[in-house]
Motif scaffolding. Structure first.
Motif, PDB file in Angstrom:
ATOM      1  N   GLN A   1      -9.805  -7.044 -14.151  1.00 56.88           N
ATOM      2  CA  GLN A   1      -8.514  -7.635 -13.697  1.00 56.88           C
ATOM      3  C   GLN A   1      -7.964  -8.659 -14.691  1.00 56.88           C
TER       4      GLN A   1
ATOM      5  N   SER B   1      -3.076  -5.612  -6.828  1.00 53.06           N
ATOM      6  CA  SER B   1      -4.478  -5.840  -7.197  1.00 53.06           C
ATOM      7  C   SER B   1      -5.361  -4.613  -6.979  1.00 53.06           C
ATOM      8  N   ARG B   2      -4.832  -3.594  -6.296  1.00 52.20           N
ATOM      9  CA  ARG B   2      -5.596  -2.355  -6.098  1.00 52.20           C
ATOM     10  C   ARG B   2      -5.440  -1.373  -7.259  1.00 52.20           C
ATOM     11  N   ALA B   3      -4.548  -1.651  -8.189  1.00 56.02           N
ATOM     12  CA  ALA B   3      -4.356  -0.740  -9.329  1.00 56.02           C
ATOM     13  C   ALA B   3      -5.627  -0.643 -10.167  1.00 56.02           C
TER      14      ALA B   3
ATOM     15  N   LEU C   1       1.513  -8.022  -3.353  1.00 55.70           N
ATOM     16  CA  LEU C   1       0.585  -8.561  -4.352  1.00 55.70           C
ATOM     17  C   LEU C   1      -0.797  -7.931  -4.201  1.00 55.70           C
ATOM     18  N   GLU C   2      -1.193  -7.692  -2.960  1.00 54.23           N
ATOM     19  CA  GLU C   2      -2.485  -7.021  -2.758  1.00 54.23           C
ATOM     20  C   GLU C   2      -2.453  -5.593  -3.284  1.00 54.23           C
ATOM     21  N   ALA C   3      -1.341  -4.913  -3.049  1.00 56.47           N
ATOM     22  CA  ALA C   3      -1.200  -3.548  -3.591  1.00 56.47           C
ATOM     23  C   ALA C   3      -1.323  -3.584  -5.111  1.00 56.47           C
TER      24      ALA C   3
ATOM     25  N   LEU D   1      -1.403   3.062  -1.846  1.00 56.12           N
ATOM     26  CA  LEU D   1      -1.903   2.236  -2.952  1.00 56.12           C
ATOM     27  C   LEU D   1      -3.217   1.552  -2.595  1.00 56.12           C
ATOM     28  N   PHE D   2      -3.411   1.320  -1.302  1.00 55.25           N
ATOM     29  CA  PHE D   2      -4.623   0.630  -0.854  1.00 55.25           C
ATOM     30  C   PHE D   2      -5.833   1.560  -0.774  1.00 55.25           C
TER      31      PHE D   2
ATOM     32  N   GLN E   1       1.549   5.001 -14.227  1.00 53.73           N
ATOM     33  CA  GLN E   1       1.134   4.562 -12.899  1.00 53.73           C
ATOM     34  C   GLN E   1       1.908   5.315 -11.813  1.00 53.73           C
TER      35      GLN E   1
ATOM     36  N   ARG F   1     -12.479  -6.216  -5.368  1.00 49.82           N
ATOM     37  CA  ARG F   1     -11.609  -6.934  -6.288  1.00 49.82           C
ATOM     38  C   ARG F   1     -11.878  -8.412  -6.107  1.00 49.82           C
TER      39      ARG F   1
ATOM     40  N   HIS G   1      -6.605   3.682  -3.352  1.00 48.73           N
ATOM     41  CA  HIS G   1      -6.990   4.156  -4.684  1.00 48.73           C
ATOM     42  C   HIS G   1      -8.436   3.823  -5.045  1.00 48.73           C
TER      43      HIS G   1
ATOM     44  N   LEU H   1      -7.482 -12.430  -3.934  1.00 48.01           N
ATOM     45  CA  LEU H   1      -6.117 -12.377  -4.456  1.00 48.01           C
ATOM     46  C   LEU H   1      -5.727 -13.662  -5.198  1.00 48.01           C
TER      47      LEU H   1
END
Lengths: 248, 248
Positions: B41, B32-34, B28-30, A5-6, A114, A170, A8, A173
């Motif tokens: 965001q 935010s990578r979507a 939570l970081e994962a 996921l990191f 997703q 991004r 993408h 957080l």
């Protein structure tokens, strides 16, 4: 070791290599394993590989080259039609043709989408979501022959990447996560959250290209402007009614 | 070897073990990578661990025990508020307070939510989505002090599982996937797609318990009935307007 996921990044250039049938199937099956409201699976995934059809879809996505280039275009739809048919054939009174079920069906559809993307990336495929889908959802509906009770929400193009872009930045957080309750932002906090992006080389380039004083105005005056936002809101809401998702 | 996505089951019984801070942060970081529309965001994740606050949220989720039991409750919200503040502080005219941007923000939020869940499951956590969120979104907004421009879409409870349920069945893949265009179902196809589920032991038990002749009527007469569907549609749509997502 961080998860897939990191890694993408949206991919916008694809090799013409087709996706092997078994890989595509695995991605679609992974999609179908996502959480779904009451196990009702209120979505449909329309997988378009045919070149002529992709050619017809391309203008709906403002001729972004990925639609012609990627071997596979998946239109992600909320679908109350299939479940309603099932109910009607069993003398059950469905009542899912309303806004609550547009929300439930959209949620189902987007979680499945997703999963599709995550599984695809695990197989070395690249993906990009096309937000243009809601701009032209009526035209897409016609091309894909979507019946009443089915409405497009987003589109995923997928295929083997022909580029390897950097990760996109991004916001920190803390911008998107709130602990316990929502903590509203002070003006200073907003400035701080966007500071790094606003000072980046990319932003400087964008401001020069657009002749604008700040990044926010690139969004509001160039990318997503009031007139378009209102037109899309109206056309999509009209389609929602036409497709039978708003008999409240 | 199939991916983690194929092992997902909703977890409804949790151990009290708290989630280590670094594991939660990674999830939570994962999230935010979507993928996110224009890298805007447009969502907020409200992470509630405090017992008193979870106690207050519990009735909003019809007192499903997971809300009190799971150490972590994440309310997933569409959020145009933060981006709008940023624009206003930069003399930019936002115009995201309309239906198009409810759709964009919802999409952002749900893709992030699914990433959160996938990452959580990779860490051995269990998750469950709470569809009750849209029934009581107004009450949830008050408890979590959500400002205008922020609206709850769904909730994810997460924690270490205290049960190990079987995988839930799904409709055959052909039910939800269409190739090239949408192929409408014949009545016979609908019967076939649901046949296995309708003949299952679980269904037989449900029919006996409910005194109903078929599974579809369990949905329409017990689980998701017309009166409730219409009430939820109305209340959520009213909240959408109140929260400033419908100035079309």
């Amino acid at each position: 070791m961080k998860s897939v996921l990191f890694k993408h990044r949206s991919i916008r250039k694809f090799r013409p290599t087709p996706i092997p049938e078994e890989v595509l199937r695995e991605c679609l099956e992974a999609a179908s394993r996502a959480s779904t409201c009451g196990n009702m699976q209120l979505y449909s995934l329309v997988v378009t590989r045919d070149e002529t059809l992709r050619e017809r879809l391309a203008p709906c996505h403002f001729n972004q080259p990925m639609v012609r280039q990627a071997p596979c275009v998946v239109t992600v739809c909320a679908d109350i039609h299939r479940f309603t048919m099932w109910c009607e054939q069993r003398d059950a009174d469905p009542a899912y043709d309303n806004f609550a079920w547009f929300l439930n069906a959209s949620t189902d559809a987007l979680l499945a989408a997703q999963n599709l993307c995550v599984e695809a990336e695990m197989h070395g495929l690249g993906i990009c979501y096309l937000g243009t889908t809601i701009y032209t959802a009526g035209d897409i509906s016609q091309i894909l022959e979507l019946p009443k009770g089915v409405i497009p929400l987003t589109t995923v193009v997928l295929g083997y990447p022909d580029e390897s872009p950097e990760l996109t930045d991004r916001l920190p957080l803390e911008a998107v996560v709130h602990y316990e309750k929502y903590t509203d932002y002070t003006a200073a906090e907003i400035d701080e959250l966007w500071a790094e992006r606003e000072e980046s080389e990319l932003t400087k380039r964008l401001l020069a290209e657009n002749g604008l004083p700040n990044l926010a105005q690139v969004f509001t005056q160039r990318r997503y402007v009031r007139k378009d936002n209102l037109a899309i809101s109206e056309s999509y809401f009209a389609l929602l009614k036409e497709k039978g998702f708003f008999n409240n």
